[in-house]
Scaffold this motif. Structure first.
Motif, PDB file in Angstrom:
ATOM      1  N   GLY A  15       0.793  -1.220   0.000  1.00 17.98           N
ATOM      2  CA  GLY A  15       0.000   0.000   0.000  1.00 17.98           C
ATOM      3  C   GLY A  15       0.823   1.265   0.000  1.00 17.98           C
ATOM      4  O   GLY A  15       0.280   2.363  -0.199  1.00 17.98           O
ATOM      5  N   SER A  17       4.315   3.746  -1.132  1.00 17.98           N
ATOM      6  CA  SER A  17       4.764   4.374  -2.380  1.00 17.98           C
ATOM      7  C   SER A  17       6.276   4.502  -2.412  1.00 17.98           C
ATOM      8  O   SER A  17       6.932   4.600  -1.364  1.00 17.98           O
ATOM      9  CB  SER A  17       4.151   5.772  -2.521  1.00 17.98           C
ATOM     10  OG  SER A  17       2.746   5.727  -2.574  1.00 17.98           O
ATOM     11  N   VAL A  63       0.307  -2.569 -13.791  1.00 20.70           N
ATOM     12  CA  VAL A  63       0.617  -1.370 -13.005  1.00 20.70           C
ATOM     13  C   VAL A  63      -0.268  -0.184 -13.355  1.00 20.70           C
ATOM     14  O   VAL A  63      -0.165   0.881 -12.724  1.00 20.70           O
ATOM     15  CB  VAL A  63       2.097  -0.961 -13.172  1.00 20.70           C
ATOM     16  CG1 VAL A  63       3.010  -2.124 -12.840  1.00 20.70           C
ATOM     17  CG2 VAL A  63       2.374  -0.430 -14.573  1.00 20.70           C
ATOM     18  N   ARG A  66      -1.731   2.651 -10.960  1.00 22.97           N
ATOM     19  CA  ARG A  66      -0.920   2.718  -9.736  1.00 22.97           C
ATOM     20  C   ARG A  66       0.433   3.392  -9.968  1.00 22.97           C
ATOM     21  O   ARG A  66       0.943   4.071  -9.081  1.00 22.97           O
ATOM     22  CB  ARG A  66      -0.683   1.299  -9.194  1.00 22.97           C
ATOM     23  CG  ARG A  66      -1.946   0.541  -8.852  1.00 22.97           C
ATOM     24  CD  ARG A  66      -1.639  -0.786  -8.152  1.00 22.97           C
ATOM     25  NE  ARG A  66      -0.861  -1.694  -8.981  1.00 22.97           N
ATOM     26  CZ  ARG A  66       0.332  -2.176  -8.657  1.00 22.97           C
ATOM     27  NH1 ARG A  66       0.895  -1.819  -7.514  1.00 22.97           N
ATOM     28  NH2 ARG A  66       0.971  -3.008  -9.461  1.00 22.97           N
ATOM     29  N   MET A  82       5.477   5.088  -7.965  1.00 24.15           N
ATOM     30  CA  MET A  82       4.789   3.818  -7.736  1.00 24.15           C
ATOM     31  C   MET A  82       3.946   3.935  -6.468  1.00 24.15           C
ATOM     32  O   MET A  82       4.491   4.099  -5.374  1.00 24.15           O
ATOM     33  CB  MET A  82       5.806   2.684  -7.606  1.00 24.15           C
ATOM     34  CG  MET A  82       6.778   2.585  -8.773  1.00 24.15           C
ATOM     35  SD  MET A  82       7.861   1.151  -8.685  1.00 24.15           S
ATOM     36  CE  MET A  82       8.792   1.543  -7.213  1.00 24.15           C
ATOM     37  N   ASN A  83       2.644   3.864  -6.632  1.00 23.35           N
ATOM     38  CA  ASN A  83       1.712   3.959  -5.513  1.00 23.35           C
ATOM     39  C   ASN A  83       0.968   2.638  -5.343  1.00 23.35           C
ATOM     40  O   ASN A  83       0.960   1.783  -6.232  1.00 23.35           O
ATOM     41  CB  ASN A  83       0.705   5.086  -5.754  1.00 23.35           C
ATOM     42  CG  ASN A  83       1.358   6.439  -5.864  1.00 23.35           C
ATOM     43  OD1 ASN A  83       2.385   6.704  -5.239  1.00 23.35           O
ATOM     44  ND2 ASN A  83       0.740   7.327  -6.644  1.00 23.35           N
ATOM     45  N   SER A  84       0.340   2.488  -4.186  1.00 22.60           N
ATOM     46  CA  SER A  84      -0.450   1.283  -3.896  1.00 22.60           C
ATOM     47  C   SER A  84       0.352   0.023  -4.196  1.00 22.60           C
ATOM     48  O   SER A  84      -0.136  -0.909  -4.852  1.00 22.60           O
ATOM     49  CB  SER A  84      -1.750   1.289  -4.708  1.00 22.60           C
ATOM     50  OG  SER A  84      -2.520   2.428  -4.426  1.00 22.60           O
ATOM     51  N   LEU A  85       1.566  -0.001  -3.719  1.00 22.01           N
ATOM     52  CA  LEU A  85       2.461  -1.111  -4.042  1.00 22.01           C
ATOM     53  C   LEU A  85       1.969  -2.415  -3.436  1.00 22.01           C
ATOM     54  O   LEU A  85       1.397  -2.441  -2.334  1.00 22.01           O
ATOM     55  CB  LEU A  85       3.874  -0.803  -3.565  1.00 22.01           C
ATOM     56  CG  LEU A  85       4.632   0.183  -4.469  1.00 22.01           C
ATOM     57  CD1 LEU A  85       5.811   0.793  -3.749  1.00 22.01           C
ATOM     58  CD2 LEU A  85       5.080  -0.514  -5.745  1.00 22.01           C
ATOM     59  N   LYS A  86       2.212  -3.476  -4.183  1.00 24.06           N
ATOM     60  CA  LYS A  86       1.801  -4.820  -3.781  1.00 24.06           C
ATOM     61  C   LYS A  86       3.038  -5.715  -3.647  1.00 24.06           C
ATOM     62  O   LYS A  86       4.064  -5.444  -4.276  1.00 24.06           O
ATOM     63  CB  LYS A  86       0.878  -5.410  -4.840  1.00 24.06           C
ATOM     64  CG  LYS A  86      -0.328  -4.562  -5.183  1.00 24.06           C
ATOM     65  CD  LYS A  86      -1.113  -5.181  -6.340  1.00 24.06           C
ATOM     66  CE  LYS A  86      -2.308  -4.339  -6.723  1.00 24.06           C
ATOM     67  NZ  LYS A  86      -3.076  -4.936  -7.851  1.00 24.06           N
ATOM     68  N   ASP A  89       4.912  -6.566  -6.711  1.00 23.90           N
ATOM     69  CA  ASP A  89       5.748  -5.552  -7.373  1.00 23.90           C
ATOM     70  C   ASP A  89       7.215  -5.697  -6.983  1.00 23.90           C
ATOM     71  O   ASP A  89       8.071  -5.006  -7.533  1.00 23.90           O
ATOM     72  CB  ASP A  89       5.269  -4.142  -7.006  1.00 23.90           C
ATOM     73  CG  ASP A  89       3.894  -3.830  -7.535  1.00 23.90           C
ATOM     74  OD1 ASP A  89       3.087  -3.242  -6.783  1.00 23.90           O
ATOM     75  OD2 ASP A  89       3.618  -4.159  -8.711  1.00 23.90           O
TER      76      ASP A  89
END
Length: 119
Positions: A15, A17, A63, A66, A82-86, A89
């Protein structure tokens, strides 16, 4: 001599960045910068790319929505926000640059920066 230097990787919670930077040097023509990522045992994945004109940046489906690629030509720098990273990723991220055509085509890769998404 073409050169790319990445920075900005690190460890972040799901979640979170990160912003990656790719500083280019030695390019004399219009050039495109792409971000790729590599996970051991998997094929390299093209994440995003942007041309000198900034027209129609490309994003991989994984991606879209995001990640955002941007470019500051005055600083010869391309950013990957890079946002909302999982966790998926997690990878080594490389930037790639190329210029020219045919016999004048030149390509270069950066050294890579590790991105780890984990709680």
């Amino acid at each position: 001599q073409l050169q790319l230097v990445e920075s900005g990787g690190g460890l972040v919670q799901p979640g979170g960045s990160l912003r990656l930077s790719c500083v280019a040097s030695g390019f004399t023509l219009d050039y495109t910068i792409g971000w790729f990522r590599l996970v051991p045992g998997r094929d390299r994945e093209g994440v995003s790319c942007i041309s000198s004109s900034h027209n129609s940046p490309y994003y991989a489906d994984s991606v879209k929505g995001r990640f955002t690629i941007s470019r500051d030509n005055a600083k010869n720098t391309v950013y990957l926000q890079m946002n909302s990273l999982k966790p998926e990723d997690t990878a080594v991220y490389y930037c790639n640059g190329d210029q020219g055509f045919g016999s004048g085509y030149q390509e270069v890769w950066g050294q890579g920066t590790q991105v780890t998404v984990s709680s």
